[in-house]
Design a protein around this motif. Structure first.
Motif, short mmCIF file in Angstrom:
data_model
loop_
_atom_site.label_atom_id
_atom_site.label_comp_id
_atom_site.label_asym_id
_atom_site.label_seq_id
_atom_site.Cartn_x
_atom_site.Cartn_y
_atom_site.Cartn_z
N UNK A 1 5.88 11.00 -23.35
CA UNK A 1 6.35 10.35 -24.56
C UNK A 1 7.60 11.08 -25.03
N UNK A 2 8.63 10.31 -25.38
CA UNK A 2 9.87 10.87 -25.89
C UNK A 2 10.11 10.30 -27.28
N UNK A 3 10.41 11.19 -28.22
CA UNK A 3 10.72 10.78 -29.60
C UNK A 3 12.12 11.30 -29.90
N UNK A 4 13.02 10.40 -30.33
CA UNK A 4 14.38 10.78 -30.66
C UNK A 4 14.68 10.36 -32.09
N UNK A 5 15.39 11.23 -32.79
CA UNK A 5 15.83 10.91 -34.15
C UNK A 5 17.29 11.28 -34.27
N UNK A 6 18.11 10.35 -34.76
CA UNK A 6 19.54 10.60 -34.93
C UNK A 6 19.78 11.03 -36.37
N UNK A 7 20.17 12.28 -36.56
CA UNK A 7 20.51 12.78 -37.87
C UNK A 7 21.94 12.37 -38.22
N UNK A 8 22.17 11.97 -39.44
CA UNK A 8 23.50 11.57 -39.92
C UNK A 8 24.14 10.53 -39.01
N UNK A 9 23.36 9.57 -38.56
CA UNK A 9 23.90 8.52 -37.70
C UNK A 9 24.75 7.58 -38.54
N UNK B 1 0.84 -1.20 0.00
CA UNK B 1 0.00 0.00 0.00
C UNK B 1 0.87 1.25 0.00
N UNK B 2 0.48 2.21 -0.79
CA UNK B 2 1.23 3.46 -0.87
C UNK B 2 2.37 3.44 -1.86
N UNK B 3 2.67 2.26 -2.44
CA UNK B 3 3.73 2.19 -3.44
C UNK B 3 3.14 2.45 -4.82
N UNK B 4 3.97 2.90 -5.72
CA UNK B 4 3.46 3.23 -7.05
C UNK B 4 3.96 2.22 -8.08
N UNK B 5 3.22 2.10 -9.16
CA UNK B 5 3.58 1.22 -10.26
C UNK B 5 3.92 2.11 -11.46
N UNK B 6 5.13 1.94 -11.99
CA UNK B 6 5.59 2.71 -13.12
C UNK B 6 5.81 1.79 -14.31
N UNK B 7 5.70 2.34 -15.52
CA UNK B 7 5.85 1.54 -16.73
C UNK B 7 6.56 2.38 -17.79
N UNK B 8 7.45 1.73 -18.53
CA UNK B 8 8.15 2.40 -19.62
C UNK B 8 8.26 1.43 -20.78
N UNK B 9 7.90 1.89 -21.97
CA UNK B 9 8.00 1.09 -23.18
C UNK B 9 8.89 1.80 -24.18
N UNK B 10 9.78 1.05 -24.83
CA UNK B 10 10.74 1.62 -25.77
C UNK B 10 10.69 0.83 -27.07
N UNK B 11 10.73 1.53 -28.20
CA UNK B 11 10.74 0.86 -29.50
C UNK B 11 11.62 1.66 -30.45
N UNK B 12 12.54 0.97 -31.12
CA UNK B 12 13.41 1.60 -32.10
C UNK B 12 12.94 1.29 -33.51
N UNK B 13 13.14 2.25 -34.41
CA UNK B 13 12.74 2.12 -35.82
C UNK B 13 13.89 2.59 -36.72
N UNK B 14 13.80 2.29 -37.98
CA UNK B 14 14.72 2.77 -39.01
C UNK B 14 16.18 2.49 -38.64
N UNK B 15 16.48 1.26 -38.32
CA UNK B 15 17.84 0.83 -37.96
C UNK B 15 18.43 1.65 -36.81
N UNK B 16 17.63 1.97 -35.84
CA UNK B 16 18.11 2.69 -34.66
C UNK B 16 18.15 4.19 -34.79
#
Length: 84
Positions: free
Chosen positions: A58-66, A3-18
């Motif tokens: 939600x976090x969206x990251x894109x690597x330019x010139x990777x 009781x009193x504890x929290x439940x957190x969740x994180x999902x990650x997915x990569x696209x376009x060869x990382x």
């Protein structure tokens, strides 16, 4: 779950060869993390109930010139390692 504890969740997915990555986060999903504060002061009792700690993001990251590393290694230190 305690009781009193929290439940957190994180999902990650990569696209376009990382190059593209999407991450979804949810904190205190069931809104169970409450920390009510009860203050006694003489003949007064004060109860402080903080706002919900539930949050979503939600976090969206894109690597330019990777580029991938082209270093292949030549084993330059192998002779030194074998000497020891």
């Amino acid at each position: 779950i305690k009781p009193g504890s929290s439940v957190n969740l994180s999902l990650y997915k990569g696209f376009l060869d990382g190059k593209l990555a999407v991450q979804l986060q949810a904190n205190d999903i069931f809104n169970t993390s409450s920390s009510d504060l009860l203050l006694y002061s003489g003949n007064r009792i004060m109860i402080y109930e903080p706002e919900s700690r539930r949050s979503f993001g939600m976090t969206v990251r894109y690597k330019f010139n990777a580029t991938k590393s082209k270093y292949k290694g030549t084993g330059a230190g192998d002779s030194q390692k074998s000497r020891m």
